[in-house]
Scaffold this motif. Sequence first.
Motif, PDB file in Angstrom:
ATOM      1  N   ARG A 194      -2.015   3.844  40.144  1.00 32.89           N
ATOM      2  CA  ARG A 194      -3.437   3.532  40.317  1.00 32.89           C
ATOM      3  C   ARG A 194      -3.551   2.013  40.336  1.00 32.89           C
ATOM      4  NH1 ARG A 194      -3.082   7.833  36.614  1.00 32.89           N
ATOM      5  NH2 ARG A 194      -4.169   9.737  37.303  1.00 32.89           N
ATOM      6  N   GLU A 226       1.402   8.556  38.166  1.00 34.22           N
ATOM      7  CA  GLU A 226       0.466   8.188  39.233  1.00 34.22           C
ATOM      8  C   GLU A 226       0.338   6.674  39.328  1.00 34.22           C
ATOM      9  OE1 GLU A 226      -1.092  10.311  41.263  1.00 34.22           O
ATOM     10  OE2 GLU A 226      -0.330  12.120  40.280  1.00 34.22           O
ATOM     11  N   THR A 252      -6.958   5.138  34.906  1.00 36.99           N
ATOM     12  CA  THR A 252      -7.884   4.701  35.961  1.00 36.99           C
ATOM     13  C   THR A 252      -7.413   3.478  36.741  1.00 36.99           C
ATOM     14  OG1 THR A 252      -9.087   3.253  34.427  1.00 36.99           O
ATOM     15  CG2 THR A 252      -9.858   5.547  34.626  1.00 36.99           C
ATOM     16  N   GLY A 253      -6.565   2.652  36.155  1.00 37.98           N
ATOM     17  CA  GLY A 253      -6.178   1.384  36.776  1.00 37.98           C
ATOM     18  C   GLY A 253      -7.083   0.226  36.397  1.00 37.98           C
ATOM     19  N   THR A 275      -2.179   2.037  47.734  1.00 38.22           N
ATOM     20  CA  THR A 275      -1.769   3.382  47.337  1.00 38.22           C
ATOM     21  C   THR A 275      -0.246   3.501  47.329  1.00 38.22           C
ATOM     22  OG1 THR A 275      -1.873   4.191  49.624  1.00 38.22           O
ATOM     23  CG2 THR A 275      -3.870   4.426  48.280  1.00 38.22           C
ATOM     24  N   THR A 319       2.199   3.508  35.589  1.00 39.25           N
ATOM     25  CA  THR A 319       2.740   4.476  36.547  1.00 39.25           C
ATOM     26  C   THR A 319       3.839   5.313  35.909  1.00 39.25           C
ATOM     27  OG1 THR A 319       2.244   2.999  38.397  1.00 39.25           O
ATOM     28  CG2 THR A 319       3.857   4.735  38.804  1.00 39.25           C
TER      29      THR A 319
END
Length: 542
Positions: free
Chosen positions: A436, A434, A271-272, A452, A429
Amino acid sequence: MGRGVKVAVIGGVFAVMVGGAGYGAYNVVSALDGGGGSSGSSEAKSGPPGEDEVAETSEKFFTAWEKGDATTAASYTNNASVAGTLLTAYGEDAHISGVEITPGKAAGTSVPFSLKAKVSYEGTTKPLSYKSTLTVVRGATSGRALVDWEPSVVHPGLKDGDTLVTEESATPQIQAVGRNGTVLTKEKYPSLGPVLATLRERYGSEAGGTPGVELAVRHTAADAPDTPLLTLTEGKPGKLETTLSASVQAAAEKAVKRYGESSVVAVKPSTGEVLAVANNRKDGFNAAFQGRVAPGSTMKIITAAMLIDNGVTSMNGPAPCPDTATWQSQTFKNLTNMKPNESATLANTFLRSCNTGFIKLVDEKPLTDSSLTEEAQERFGLGQDNWQTGIISFDGSVPASGGPDRAANAIGQGQVQMNPLNMASVTATAITGEFRQPYLVPFDLDDREPATAKGLPQGTASQLKQMMKLTATQGTAVNAMSGLGGDIGAKTGSAEVDGQTVSNSWFTGFRNDVAAAAMTEEGGHGGDAAGPIVADVLRVGG
């Protein structure tokens, strides 16, 4: 005036006769010499102040301070102008009165003391007490014994340029709560103090509270919120939800106490969300979020991604590890006692943290001076100054570099700058593919737009995760990660800094859905100091 001290006026000058050891004569102090002070003489004295001088000077300073006579108190310091301004504000702006000072036993020229007073504002009075220390030195030109002026003499929470104020707070207090509803306070989680202060400054009004009246430290830095010291009138705190985990934060607080000048951050890769941020630093700086230092070999996660994404090599492809590697007249070496391996794969070079293996590959086509920068920005979301975490943060810097710095950047030296927040995000990452952007409070609280990046191809992420797992089970991170179960991986790093005899210790790792990174100034190899900190956090968080 202390016991055994008598004052007479002789021909327009003060004469101080000190009873006790070794004097037996008058010491003459010019009436033009700041209005008092410890003893002076017709000839300026030299050397450290003696026991009697320390006692006399500190007592005169304390007495004037207790009386609220800022000008006289300041005259017993070696920076009367600055001292006078702060001591005046102590009474007028901070509304502190009734000062009673109790000196402790002097240790050489240092005098510890405890202070009791009261703070009164618009009909409300609260007691104030704290401890501090002053040091008596010899005046450089006058030879007088003087208080060596530091703002911390007035209050231990004060630094250069700070002052004290009592007034209605600019923003309401907040009740910050963690992801499980636990209230987060600086008393229980001390290193969260600066974080909570910034959250209050930014979101106090949005959180729905009403302001109260406080005694606070006002800092000179434009982006530094006031630091509350005493609440006179309670306002209504607003509830502010954060991403922090009380249990992980507690583990982080305890972990950084292992080593001085340490910082750690934990994030949730899926989720970050920031689960913990902790610092153990004398200066109180939030280096975990705002630090800007070379990350050492933890940078090899990004460099390995660059090599794989550009087709230079792969996890099982060649990455020879010779004793030395020369790049544009600069020779790079490995850690002491590392055996060369000309047939090493990238995975082997990575898990052993071989510098030369990475240096030998940075000039391979199609790599350019900007390839590492592009990898960091486009894949890992770094270095574009656009992270919106909810508080002040630095999102890394990987500048395009030619010459020797192109090679140095690849192993986390040169011009690369990172902090634990950045490296925890890099690990997140790397293992998910991904990017985030890490955050502390929900984006919709103030309509912030998260940064982003396109992230990594799954093939690259899979190889990075596997190499980090090998590092944790067979490589340089084995000792630090031992005993941790589940899905684990790590990367060690040590960064040499000009002016330091010992390198900074770096470590980043993951366990299940938690990624963490730590840095310890002058902590040595990555596994020596930063590694145990990260492992302690992962043990609870993962």
